[in-house]
Design a protein around this motif. Structure first.
Motif, short mmCIF file in Angstrom:
data_model
loop_
_atom_site.label_atom_id
_atom_site.label_comp_id
_atom_site.label_asym_id
_atom_site.label_seq_id
_atom_site.Cartn_x
_atom_site.Cartn_y
_atom_site.Cartn_z
N GLY A 237 -25.67 -29.60 4.10
CA GLY A 237 -26.09 -29.34 5.47
C GLY A 237 -26.00 -27.87 5.81
O GLY A 237 -25.03 -27.19 5.45
N GLY A 238 -27.00 -27.37 6.52
CA GLY A 238 -27.06 -25.95 6.85
C GLY A 238 -26.06 -25.50 7.89
O GLY A 238 -25.81 -24.29 8.04
N ILE B 242 -18.47 -25.90 4.10
CA ILE B 242 -19.16 -25.63 2.84
C ILE B 242 -20.26 -24.60 3.10
O ILE B 242 -21.29 -24.92 3.68
N PRO B 243 -20.06 -23.34 2.69
CA PRO B 243 -21.11 -22.33 2.89
C PRO B 243 -22.42 -22.75 2.23
O PRO B 243 -22.43 -23.45 1.21
N PHE C 112 -32.24 -31.19 -5.26
CA PHE C 112 -31.43 -30.52 -4.23
C PHE C 112 -32.07 -30.78 -2.87
O PHE C 112 -33.25 -30.46 -2.66
N THR C 113 -31.31 -31.40 -1.98
CA THR C 113 -31.80 -31.65 -0.61
C THR C 113 -30.93 -30.89 0.36
O THR C 113 -29.70 -31.03 0.36
N PHE C 114 -31.57 -30.11 1.20
CA PHE C 114 -30.88 -29.27 2.18
C PHE C 114 -31.37 -29.66 3.57
O PHE C 114 -32.57 -29.60 3.85
N GLY D 226 -24.36 -30.89 9.46
CA GLY D 226 -23.07 -30.28 9.17
C GLY D 226 -22.41 -30.90 7.96
O GLY D 226 -23.06 -31.14 6.94
N HIS D 227 -21.12 -31.21 8.08
CA HIS D 227 -20.37 -31.78 6.96
C HIS D 227 -20.47 -33.30 7.00
O HIS D 227 -19.48 -34.03 7.13
N GLY D 228 -21.71 -33.77 6.89
CA GLY D 228 -22.00 -35.20 7.03
C GLY D 228 -23.06 -35.41 8.09
O GLY D 228 -23.27 -34.57 8.96
#
Length: 288
Positions: A231-232, A237-238, A258-260, A265-267
């Motif tokens: 998550g951006g 997690i940078p 790779f999925t962005f 966020g963190h979930g």
């Protein structure tokens, strides 16, 4: 499959901390006329002397010694969390990938005096050793896939890249897992929450130590197929963590996805959680 399975499966894994289930060994046959080997669920199988060294195993009906195994590794910043945190993934796999065996693991947790490394990686090795020793009892293969979240994703990647000496891991999935502990974004951070995890690794941690326990530094061209989700807006997690590992996998020619999600966020929940599960299903089906 019920949509409710998806809701919340990826929310703040690093903070979750549920109580684990009590010991149980359940067998059932839904239709004896059609099934020759019953499904089994065995909870809290011990693989070591400590209370955290247990796993749950879900064995499908009519399995054979070719039945493949999916290993779930919970998050919690290496210091907390429980296999119960992954129970919704258990439900999803049982519903959508019923031909696989599932192993949902606990591992010893770190604290101010006990480093997570290599302790937690050694625990995963002990679990694999136990599964191999029992493969005829369980009626399963020695073909494994790892699915980890947050710190559990870090452990899944690192074990698959550096500890799988017999090349039994067919694929590994990381959801918001750290990949480079020596990242400048970590070393120069001003966030107390992030610094607490760095401090956990020891008072005099040096760069070689951090690199030695970073999947980014251990991945090789022989690494198993890898699927990554990040998550951006993740405060822990940078963005460089997922992107740099994806770039390294490309350079090495390792099969990966790779999925962005720029706004997550963190979930995450909702449509992006459904997208994550759909991609995971397809990747597992193709590579495991």
């Amino acid at each position: 499959m019920k949509k409710s399975f998806y809701i919340g499966i990826l929310s703040l894994f690093i903070l979750l901390n549920y109580a684990c289930s009590s010991d149980s060994d359940v067998s059932f046959v839904s239709n004896p006329a059609e099934e020759t080997i019953a499904a089994r669920t065995i909870l809290d199988v011990s693989y070591g002397a400590e209370t955290d060294q247990v796993y749950d195993i879900y064995l499908p009906p009519n399995r054979t010694l070719s039945t493949k195994v999916i290993i779930l590794v919970h998050g919690g910043g290496w210091t907390s969390g429980d296999k119960a945190d992954m129970n919704e993934f258990v439900e999803l796999i049982l519903a959508d990938l019923p031909e696989y065996a599932i192993v949902n693991i606990n591992y010893r947790l770190a604290n101010e005096t006990t480093s997570p490394f290599p302790m937690q990686l050694n625990d995963i090795t002990s679990i694999i050793t136990d599964l191999r020793a029992r493969n005829e009892e369980y009626i399963i293969s020695e073909d494994y896939a790892f699915l980890g979240t947050s710190a559990g994703a870090h452990l899944s990647l690192l074990w698959s890249y550096d500890y799988d000496t017999q090349a039994n891991v067919n694929m590994v999935a990381s959801i918001v897992g750290p990949t480079n502990l020596a990242d400048e974004a970590y070393l120069n951070n001003v966030d107390p929450a992030i610094q607490a995890y760095i401090d956990l690794l020891g008072a005099n941690v040096v760069i070689p130590f951090l690199e030695n326990y970073s999947p980014l530094n251990k991945v090789t061209a022989s690494a198993p197929p890898t699927i990554l989700f990040y998550g951006g807006q993740d405060p822990l997690i940078p963005n460089s963590q997922g992107m740099d590992l994806s770039d390294r996998l490309t350079q090495l020619g390792v099969t990966h996805q790779f999925t962005f999600y720029p706004q997550e966020g963190h979930g995450w929940t909702g449509q992006n959680a459904i997208d994550t599960w759909n991609k995971l299903q397809a990747f597992i089906g193709e590579h495991h």
